[in-house]
Design a protein around this motif. Structure first.
Motif, PDB file in Angstrom:
ATOM      1  N   LEU A 150      10.988  24.826  11.227  1.00 14.11           N
ATOM      2  CA  LEU A 150       9.579  26.023  11.565  1.00 14.11           C
ATOM      3  C   LEU A 150       9.269  27.451  10.277  1.00 14.11           C
ATOM      4  O   LEU A 150       7.752  26.510   9.752  1.00 14.11           O
ATOM      5  CB  LEU A 150       9.866  26.656  12.288  1.00 14.11           C
ATOM      6  CG  LEU A 150       8.807  27.336  13.005  1.00 14.11           C
ATOM      7  CD1 LEU A 150       7.652  26.274  13.563  1.00 14.11           C
ATOM      8  CD2 LEU A 150       9.238  28.441  13.447  1.00 14.11           C
ATOM      9  N   MET A 154       6.388  27.190   7.652  1.00 15.30           N
ATOM     10  CA  MET A 154       5.248  27.810   7.579  1.00 15.30           C
ATOM     11  C   MET A 154       4.935  28.731   5.900  1.00 15.30           C
ATOM     12  O   MET A 154       4.722  29.034   5.299  1.00 15.30           O
ATOM     13  CB  MET A 154       5.421  28.723   8.466  1.00 15.30           C
ATOM     14  CG  MET A 154       5.216  28.242  10.061  1.00 15.30           C
ATOM     15  SD  MET A 154       5.004  29.570  10.704  1.00 15.30           S
ATOM     16  CE  MET A 154       3.538  30.228  10.784  1.00 15.30           C
ATOM     17  N   ALA A 165       5.549  21.544  10.770  1.00 12.62           N
ATOM     18  CA  ALA A 165       6.359  23.392  11.337  1.00 12.62           C
ATOM     19  C   ALA A 165       5.296  22.629  12.823  1.00 12.62           C
ATOM     20  O   ALA A 165       6.414  23.671  13.798  1.00 12.62           O
ATOM     21  CB  ALA A 165       5.638  24.515  10.147  1.00 12.62           C
ATOM     22  N   ALA A 166       4.418  22.648  12.586  1.00 10.84           N
ATOM     23  CA  ALA A 166       3.747  22.908  14.311  1.00 10.84           C
ATOM     24  C   ALA A 166       4.382  21.036  14.703  1.00 10.84           C
ATOM     25  O   ALA A 166       4.585  22.045  16.382  1.00 10.84           O
ATOM     26  CB  ALA A 166       2.132  21.890  13.086  1.00 10.84           C
ATOM     27  N   ALA A 169       7.540  23.264  16.316  1.00  9.45           N
ATOM     28  CA  ALA A 169       7.031  23.614  17.543  1.00  9.45           C
ATOM     29  C   ALA A 169       7.462  22.355  18.731  1.00  9.45           C
ATOM     30  O   ALA A 169       7.609  22.865  19.899  1.00  9.45           O
ATOM     31  CB  ALA A 169       6.079  24.453  17.590  1.00  9.45           C
ATOM     32  N   PHE A 172      10.162  21.279  19.595  1.00 10.55           N
ATOM     33  CA  PHE A 172      10.680  22.365  20.165  1.00 10.55           C
ATOM     34  C   PHE A 172      10.893  22.428  21.822  1.00 10.55           C
ATOM     35  O   PHE A 172      12.156  22.418  22.764  1.00 10.55           O
ATOM     36  CB  PHE A 172      11.391  23.874  19.510  1.00 10.55           C
ATOM     37  CG  PHE A 172      12.159  24.232  20.311  1.00 10.55           C
ATOM     38  CD1 PHE A 172      13.049  24.662  20.276  1.00 10.55           C
ATOM     39  CD2 PHE A 172      11.692  25.195  21.358  1.00 10.55           C
ATOM     40  CE1 PHE A 172      14.469  25.731  20.361  1.00 10.55           C
ATOM     41  CE2 PHE A 172      12.472  26.311  21.837  1.00 10.55           C
ATOM     42  CZ  PHE A 172      13.591  26.614  21.485  1.00 10.55           C
TER      43      PHE A 172
END
Lengths: 348, 187
Positions: A150, A154, A165-166, A169, A172
């Motif tokens: 993540l 970013m 990174a998106a 998320a 997760f």
């Protein structure tokens, strides 16, 4: 201070813990490197290729070549990146993976044989720290490990990185619920959160947990694949879609640390699956008069590791929206129903 | 001895990290120090022997802050500093000062009270998780259930809010295009 080093070794003296920590670091790092070789070979055979063959006998020295390449590669930090975060992101992944391993037992407790000099006769508990909430700790630490991808994505000022990174998320938030709920049913049966209790429970019952809890076993495996970014769910860095996702701008050892972390996580998931669902180590399993519990659990761990490679060779990866659909609309209800049934059975 | 060292270490680190969270203008630094601070708070639970709560703190906040990150990702460029729009310094000072004062009073009040005793001491012979469960499902059952209902309400509301027009494609929806055009015209 009449104590020698040997007296300090048993139980949780700081020397013992230190030795175990160093052993975990050394062995798992080496295994992670070896894992890449095994992965390439296994995938090659499944696709009717030979894989790495040129460096050393049977391509075995390929690991050394890759290691030299990783260590000597130029370390590039992009100009517009947030440099501090960019630098610590790989460390988070690697460190949390190793911290998670500190609370899993791999072997039965054993005594070092007498014929070994200096250390002979010392009793060694195999687990570095036997927390009574071991399972939660390991899962929490592995979850914290996703901060690596993540933050990496970013901080690197790269659009592919942001997409990676998106996706981190998204992934997760999707699998975390399933992991927790799927492992809750076995926890309810055992009534403890300690790995050692899980091992002993299956030992006492004489049946592997996967036969009591087949649904939880399958759900946990699926969530485990998502947790370790293995292929059906390797959204974070799928080359064909997002170049390399969160790892796009990384090179050299920083990139290498992500992979050490990933392989360490694969091993952790394999260990958890072996202990919680497949009987773990059973020190009283005898073959020709020798206790072979340690050998069996190694085989189980190796099997799960192989299973991950097998799945990678067999299935294409899925889209992010398919992952969310799968986790929230299929796996989570299944896990809840499983918990409900288990609760009824435990209650009656 | 170890406890004292660990306590001061964790305290200093936590306060330092949360200071960064408040003072930093970079959203990435702020979020990261917030996450690290929350993880370090679990250290206090471990020192106190409340392993279960410590791990719960770890798991809950790792997940919660991960969700915050995704918002930060949507609204800010993580590699740049943010220019804060601060219209009224006096108001900010007053509100911040007042809330700080209230917090200090709240947490300092028990020091002057003699009636503080542990109502539910640890039960001998059971683990951490069981002990929490016993208190939660006897004494605090009603607050627990109310919290569960509140979460359910929030979840249903979230689904309803997000679920509107979910079966229509965003890219084919002309009204979305119109909104984008209006924003462009304003600039």
């Amino acid at each position: 201070m009449g104590e020698t080093v040997v007296d300090l070794l048993p139980e949780v003296t700081w020397v013992g813990v230190l030795i175990k920590a160093v052993l975990i670091l050394a062995i798992i790092s080496a295994l992670a490197g070896f894992g890449t070789f095994i992965e390439r070979k296994v995938l090659a055979f499944m696709q009717r290729r030979l894989g790495p063959m040129h460096v050393g006998p049977y391509g075995l020295l390929q690991i050394a070549a890759d290691g030299i390449k990783l260590f000597t590669k130029e370390d590039i930090i992009p100009q517009n990146a947030n440099k501090f975060i960019f630098k610590i992101a790989p460390v988070i992944t690697a460190a949390t993976a190793f911290i998670a391993l500190s609370a899993v037992p791999v072997f039965p407790d054993f005594t070092i044989p007498e014929f070994i000099p200096v250390l002979g006769g010392v009793f060694v508990p195999s687990i570095a720290s036997d927390l009574n909430i071991g399972i939660l700790f390991v899962l929490g630490m592995m979850a914290a490990g996703l901060y690596g991808p993540l933050l990496a994505g970013m901080s690197q000022a790269n659009k592919w990185g942001i997409i990676g990174a998106a996706r981190t998320a998204v992934q997760f938030l999707s699998y975390e619920v399933v992991t927790g709920l799927s492992i809750l049913a076995p926890i309810m049966l055992v009534g403890s959160l300690s790995f050692v209790d899980f091992n002993n429970y299956q030992h006492d019952e004489g049946v592997w947990m996967m036969f009591y809890q087949p649904v939880a076993f399958v759900l946990f495996l699926i969530a485990g694949f998502a947790e370790t970014n293995r292929t059906p769910f390797d959204l974070l860095e799928h080359e064909a879609e997002v170049v390399s996702g969160y790892a796009t701008e990384y090179s050299g050892m920083r990139w290498g640390m992500f992979f050490i972390g990933e392989y360490a996580n694969m091993i952790t998931i394999s260990v958890i699956a072996s202990i919680v669902f497949m009987g773990g180590y059973n020190p009283e399993t005898m073959l020709f008069g020798f206790s072979i519990g340690w050998l069996l659990i190694m085989l189980k761990i190796a099997f799960f590791f192989f299973l991950m490679l097998w799945v990678r060779a067999s299935w294409p990866h899925i889209r992010p929206d398919q992952l969310m659909w799968l986790c929230w609309k299929v796996l989570m209800p299944l896990a809840l129903i499983n918990i409900l049934i288990t609760a009824l059975v435990v209650m009656v | 001895m170890y406890e004292i060292v660990a306590f001061y270490l964790f305290s200093a680190l936590t306060i330092g990290l949360f200071l960064i969270t408040v003072l930093s203008k970079n959203v990435l630094y702020a979020m990261t120090s917030l996450a690290a601070g929350m993880v370090l708070i679990s250290g206090f639970f471990f020192i106190l022997g409340a392993d279960f709560l410590g791990v719960v703190q770890l798991i809950v906040y790792v997940g919660a802050i991960m969700a915050l990150y995704s918002f930060a990702m949507m609204f800010f460029d993580a590699t740049r500093d943010i220019k804060e729009k601060n219209t009224n310094n006096t108001l900010v000072f007053l509100l911040g000062g007042l809330s700080a004062l209230v917090l200090v009073l709240m947490f300092a009040a028990p020091i002057y009270s003699d009636t503080i005793v542990a109502l539910y001491p640890m039960t001998e012979g059971v683990g951490n998780a069981q002990d929490v469960g016993m208190v939660l499902f006897t004494k605090y059952l009603i607050p627990f259930e109310v919290a569960a209902v509140m979460l359910l309400v929030a979840m249903i509301a979230g689904i309803i809010l997000a679920g509107k027009k979910m079966d229509e494609s965003l890219t084919e929806d002309m009204s979305a295009d119109d909104e984008i055009m209006i924003v462009k015209d304003d600039k």
